[in-house]
Design an enzyme around this catalytic site. Structure first.
Site, PDB file in Angstrom:
ATOM      1  N   LYS A 188     -35.513  16.988  25.204  1.00  0.00           N
ATOM      2  CA  LYS A 188     -34.404  16.165  24.734  1.00  0.00           C
ATOM      3  C   LYS A 188     -34.020  16.594  23.328  1.00  0.00           C
ATOM      4  CE  LYS A 188     -34.352  12.215  22.578  1.00  0.00           C
ATOM      5  NZ  LYS A 188     -33.178  12.387  21.655  1.00  0.00           N
ATOM      6  N   GLU A 264     -45.491  16.750  15.117  1.00  0.00           N
ATOM      7  CA  GLU A 264     -45.222  17.367  13.808  1.00  0.00           C
ATOM      8  C   GLU A 264     -44.304  16.404  13.082  1.00  0.00           C
ATOM      9  OE1 GLU A 264     -43.403  18.703  10.930  1.00  0.00           O
ATOM     10  OE2 GLU A 264     -42.392  20.180  12.194  1.00  0.00           O
ATOM     11  N   CYS A 298     -38.980  18.798   6.739  1.00  0.00           N
ATOM     12  CA  CYS A 298     -40.199  17.985   6.712  1.00  0.00           C
ATOM     13  C   CYS A 298     -41.195  18.461   5.666  1.00  0.00           C
ATOM     14  CB  CYS A 298     -40.840  17.955   8.097  1.00  0.00           C
ATOM     15  SG  CYS A 298     -41.092  19.597   8.803  1.00  0.00           S
ATOM     16  N   GLU A 395     -40.852   9.591   2.171  1.00  0.00           N
ATOM     17  CA  GLU A 395     -40.074  10.786   2.477  1.00  0.00           C
ATOM     18  C   GLU A 395     -38.587  10.461   2.441  1.00  0.00           C
ATOM     19  OE1 GLU A 395     -40.235  14.380   5.740  1.00  0.00           O
ATOM     20  OE2 GLU A 395     -40.384  12.335   6.495  1.00  0.00           O
TER      21      GLU A 395
END
Length: 496
Positions: A188, A264, A298, A395
């Site tokens: 997806k 991840e 990331c 983050e």
């Protein structure tokens, strides 16, 4: 319903954009015929609409993948799997400009970076094509009247959910090791950036992959992503994205059929500059470490620690370097930073900037919108920060960083590890002993020395702590898609 649409990009002109779900080597409508709009982050205008996968469509895709896994793909030799992957890479290479242009159109990243991503896609797929016939078991000598061996077998049907920041590259990272080791895939794409994955899908059949081996669907995480995570006939799920969503996926996998999981996830990476560093080089790499891909990375080096002897000089020079970054039209050859991917992401980043201001940090440069159209944000630098400020702990996933001063090596190691994340880090120093000591002390899956974001397909990538489980890339990724079977054969004689 048309399953394609004619679109224009500033680089390649007109091209045909597939809009259906790619299942069983064909583009098809969703069962409920639902669609959703794809927004251009540069103009805030609708590019087109694509089919939206629901739980019913996930079921159909999984059934196709299961049939392929039990059938033709199961009997495809490892060498032939490698040849098919190389054929796919060849077709993608012939269409580099198209893929890069669609990536820039849909994601907003600069065309230069998009071309770099496509190059990474080719390298990744070819790397795992080379591994396809090199996944080996062992013979183990335990007893003279027994023959023991192990096999590395494919797990089965793999559900893969990728993010919007590197749509093509993350697709390659996922499918490369999965297909090389003999699995089948239902992947997806992110709802914000489905277009390049659908363009890539049209080359899967042309490359010669059997129907059902690789299925690519567009849809929303709360519907299609949730269906993949909890599906009883998916044997493994791989996800790249936020830690919050990663936890949800892990819970769904555990509560369904206890499928294998690799994640991840997020990061809040420290980028450490010592007094003896080459300042000019360090500034260049620190700039690349945070503003690469609009900060939507990331492993972005968002926490910058500079030793006190060069702190003032570094801050002043880094401000000038950040201000020199070209922000604007992703199709302009000099653009370094394009728009953020969506209105939601833009608002989220601006919220963090406001939080930094309210908590007392100083905006050295940036902190505002760039222009009046598109989701552009100025490259932003905060100073006068404390370890527990929101902008130092959470983050941000945008072009925002914070610089803090440190005195000693011991102090900066403690500061660098003061995070729930552990994806990446960097050290800038001319002293090899310092580089090794600090690198070995940081709780991070990747540590760069005198550079940043230097990823390579052959090097494993993944995180400590809340940054994930398992490793992408390199030989290490093969373990995510194989399971070890032991076989013990008695050679004869009486039972004991």
């Amino acid at each position: 319903m048309s399953l394609s649409v004619e679109l224009k990009t500033p680089i390649t002109g007109t091209y045909t954009q597939p809009t259906g779900l790619f299942i069983n080597n064909e583009f098809v409508e969703g069962v409920d015929k639902k669609t959703f709009e794809v927004i251009n982050p540069t103009t805030e205008e609708v590019i087109c609409s694509v089919s939206e996968a629901t739980e019913k469509d996930v079921d159909i895709a999984v059934a196709a993948a299961r049939k392929a896994f039990k059938g033709e793909w199961r009997t495809t030799t490892p060498a032939d799997r490698g040849r098919l992957l190389n054929k796919l890479a060849d077709l993608l290479e012939k269409n580099t400009d198209l893929l890069a242009a669609v990536e820039s159109l849909d994601n907003g990243k600069s065309i230069t970076m998009a071309r770099g991503d496509v190059s990474g896609v080719l390298g990744c797929i070819r790397y795992y094509a080379g591994w396809a016939d090199k996944v080996e078991g062992k013979t183990i000598d335990i007893a003279p009247d027994m023959f023991h061996y192990t096999r590395q077998e494919p797990i089965g049907v793999c559900g893969q959910i990728i993010p919007w920041n590197f749509p093509l590259l993350m697709l390659a990272w996922k499918i490369g090791p999965a297909l090389a080791t003999g699995n089948t895939v239902v992947l997806k794409t992110a709802e914000q950036t489905p277009l390049s994955g659908l363009v890539l899908a049209q080359f899967i059949k042309e490359a010669g992959f059997p129907p059902g081996v690789l299925n690519i669907i567009s849809g929303f995480g709360k519907v299609a992503g949730a269906a993949i995570s909890s599906h009883m006939d998916i044997d493994k799920v791989a996800f790249t994205g936020s830690t919050v969503v990663g936890r949800t996926i892990m819970k769904a996998a555990a509560s369904s059929n206890l499928k294998k999981v690799t994640l991840e996830l997020g990061g809040k990476s420290p980028n450490i500059v010592f007094n003896d560093a080459d300042i000019e080089q360090a500034i260049s790499w620190v700039n690349f470490g945070i503003y690469y891909n609009h900060g939507q990375c990331c492993c972005a080096g968002s926490r910058i620690y500079v030793q006190e002897g060069i702190y003032d000089k570094f801050v002043e020079a880094f401000k000038k370097r950040a201000q020199a970054n070209k922000v604007g039209d992703p199709f302009h050859p000099e653009t370094f930073q394009g728009p953020q991917v969506s209105q939601l992401q833009y608002d989220r980043i601006m919220g963090y900037i406001e939080a930094g201001k309210k908590e007392g940090a100083t905006v050295e440069t940036g902190g505002e919108r760039h222009g009046d159209k598109g989701y552009f944000i100025q490259p932003t630098i905060f100073t006068n920060v404390t370890p527990k400020m929101t902008i130092m702990q959470e983050e941000i996933f945008g072009p925002v960083c914070a610089i803090a001063k440190f005195s000693t090596e011991e102090e900066v190691i403690e500061l660098g590890n003061d995070s729930t994340y552990g994806l990446a880090a960097a050290v800038h120093t001319k002293d090899l002993n310092t580089a090794i000591r600090v690198s070995n002390s940081l709780h991070a899956g990747t540590v760069w020395v005198n550079c940043y974001n230097m990823l390579n397909t052959a090097l494993p990538f993944g995180g400590y702590k809340s940054s994930g489980i398992g490793r992408e890339l390199g030989e290490a990724a093969l373990a995510n898609y194989t399971q070890n079977k032991s076989v013990a054969i008695r050679l004869g004689g009486a039972m004991f």
